[in-house]
Design a protein around this motif. Structure first.
Motif, PDB file in Angstrom:
ATOM      1  N   PRO A   1       0.839  -1.211   0.000  1.00 40.70           N
ATOM      2  CA  PRO A   1       0.000   0.000   0.000  1.00 40.70           C
ATOM      3  C   PRO A   1       0.873   1.260   0.000  1.00 40.70           C
ATOM      4  O   PRO A   1       1.640   1.484   0.920  1.00 40.70           O
ATOM      5  N   ILE A   2       0.766   2.044  -1.045  1.00 41.11           N
ATOM      6  CA  ILE A   2       1.543   3.276  -1.139  1.00 41.11           C
ATOM      7  C   ILE A   2       0.849   4.385  -0.363  1.00 41.11           C
ATOM      8  O   ILE A   2       1.462   5.140   0.359  1.00 41.11           O
ATOM      9  N   ILE A   3      -0.468   4.466  -0.493  1.00 37.06           N
ATOM     10  CA  ILE A   3      -1.259   5.472   0.200  1.00 37.06           C
ATOM     11  C   ILE A   3      -2.214   4.751   1.137  1.00 37.06           C
ATOM     12  O   ILE A   3      -2.936   3.839   0.730  1.00 37.06           O
ATOM     13  N   LYS A   4      -2.216   5.175   2.380  1.00 38.73           N
ATOM     14  CA  LYS A   4      -3.107   4.542   3.348  1.00 38.73           C
ATOM     15  C   LYS A   4      -4.552   4.949   3.078  1.00 38.73           C
ATOM     16  O   LYS A   4      -4.830   6.030   2.568  1.00 38.73           O
ATOM     17  N   ASP A   5      -5.483   4.081   3.437  1.00 35.45           N
ATOM     18  CA  ASP A   5      -6.907   4.372   3.287  1.00 35.45           C
ATOM     19  C   ASP A   5      -7.315   5.473   4.260  1.00 35.45           C
ATOM     20  O   ASP A   5      -6.860   5.506   5.407  1.00 35.45           O
ATOM     21  N   ALA A   6      -8.170   6.355   3.811  1.00 33.26           N
ATOM     22  CA  ALA A   6      -8.703   7.407   4.674  1.00 33.26           C
ATOM     23  C   ALA A   6      -9.877   6.850   5.469  1.00 33.26           C
ATOM     24  O   ALA A   6     -10.767   6.217   4.922  1.00 33.26           O
ATOM     25  N   LEU A   7      -9.870   7.086   6.754  1.00 27.02           N
ATOM     26  CA  LEU A   7     -10.928   6.587   7.623  1.00 27.02           C
ATOM     27  C   LEU A   7     -11.645   7.771   8.258  1.00 27.02           C
ATOM     28  O   LEU A   7     -11.019   8.679   8.802  1.00 27.02           O
ATOM     29  N   ALA A   8     -12.956   7.764   8.201  1.00 23.07           N
ATOM     30  CA  ALA A   8     -13.758   8.845   8.770  1.00 23.07           C
ATOM     31  C   ALA A   8     -14.096   8.537  10.222  1.00 23.07           C
ATOM     32  O   ALA A   8     -14.099   7.387  10.648  1.00 23.07           O
ATOM     33  N   GLN A   9     -14.394   9.587  10.969  1.00 26.15           N
ATOM     34  CA  GLN A   9     -14.827   9.419  12.345  1.00 26.15           C
ATOM     35  C   GLN A   9     -16.225   8.808  12.346  1.00 26.15           C
ATOM     36  O   GLN A   9     -17.002   9.013  11.423  1.00 26.15           O
ATOM     37  N   SER A  10     -16.558   8.095  13.397  1.00 24.39           N
ATOM     38  CA  SER A  10     -17.870   7.456  13.455  1.00 24.39           C
ATOM     39  C   SER A  10     -18.968   8.428  13.883  1.00 24.39           C
ATOM     40  O   SER A  10     -20.136   8.168  13.675  1.00 24.39           O
ATOM     41  N   GLY A  11     -18.616   9.542  14.495  1.00 21.13           N
ATOM     42  CA  GLY A  11     -19.618  10.502  14.942  1.00 21.13           C
ATOM     43  C   GLY A  11     -19.010  11.885  15.056  1.00 21.13           C
ATOM     44  O   GLY A  11     -17.856  12.104  14.727  1.00 21.13           O
ATOM     45  N   PRO A  12     -19.794  12.834  15.565  1.00 23.20           N
ATOM     46  CA  PRO A  12     -19.270  14.196  15.701  1.00 23.20           C
ATOM     47  C   PRO A  12     -18.173  14.273  16.760  1.00 23.20           C
ATOM     48  O   PRO A  12     -18.148  13.480  17.699  1.00 23.20           O
TER      49      PRO A  12
END
Length: 66
Positions: A27-38
């Motif tokens: 993996p050259i670029i890591k996956d972007a992970l979003a927050q689960s809530g505010p």
């Protein structure tokens, strides 16, 4: 001479294909992970020049706001 050139081309193609097989799983670029809530944010200080060139800011009240 012709057989030597053919052998070099074939070995180069094999080496290139092996490099691709190894590199494709790295993996050259890591996956972007979003927050689960505010996320709770507290604004400590705002400089007066901060809003001179800024556009509109969206603000949402969640509890106790009118």
């Amino acid at each position: 001479m012709n057989i030597d050139r053919y052998t070099k081309v074939i070995l180069t193609v094999i080496a290139f294909c092996q490099c691709i097989l190894v590199i494709r799983d790295v993996p050259i670029i890591k996956d972007a992970l979003a927050q689960s809530g505010p996320v709770h944010v507290i604004v400590d200080q705002v400089q007066s020049y901060a809003f001179q060139y800024a556009g509109p800011i969206e603000v949402r009240c969640q509890s106790g706001c009118k």
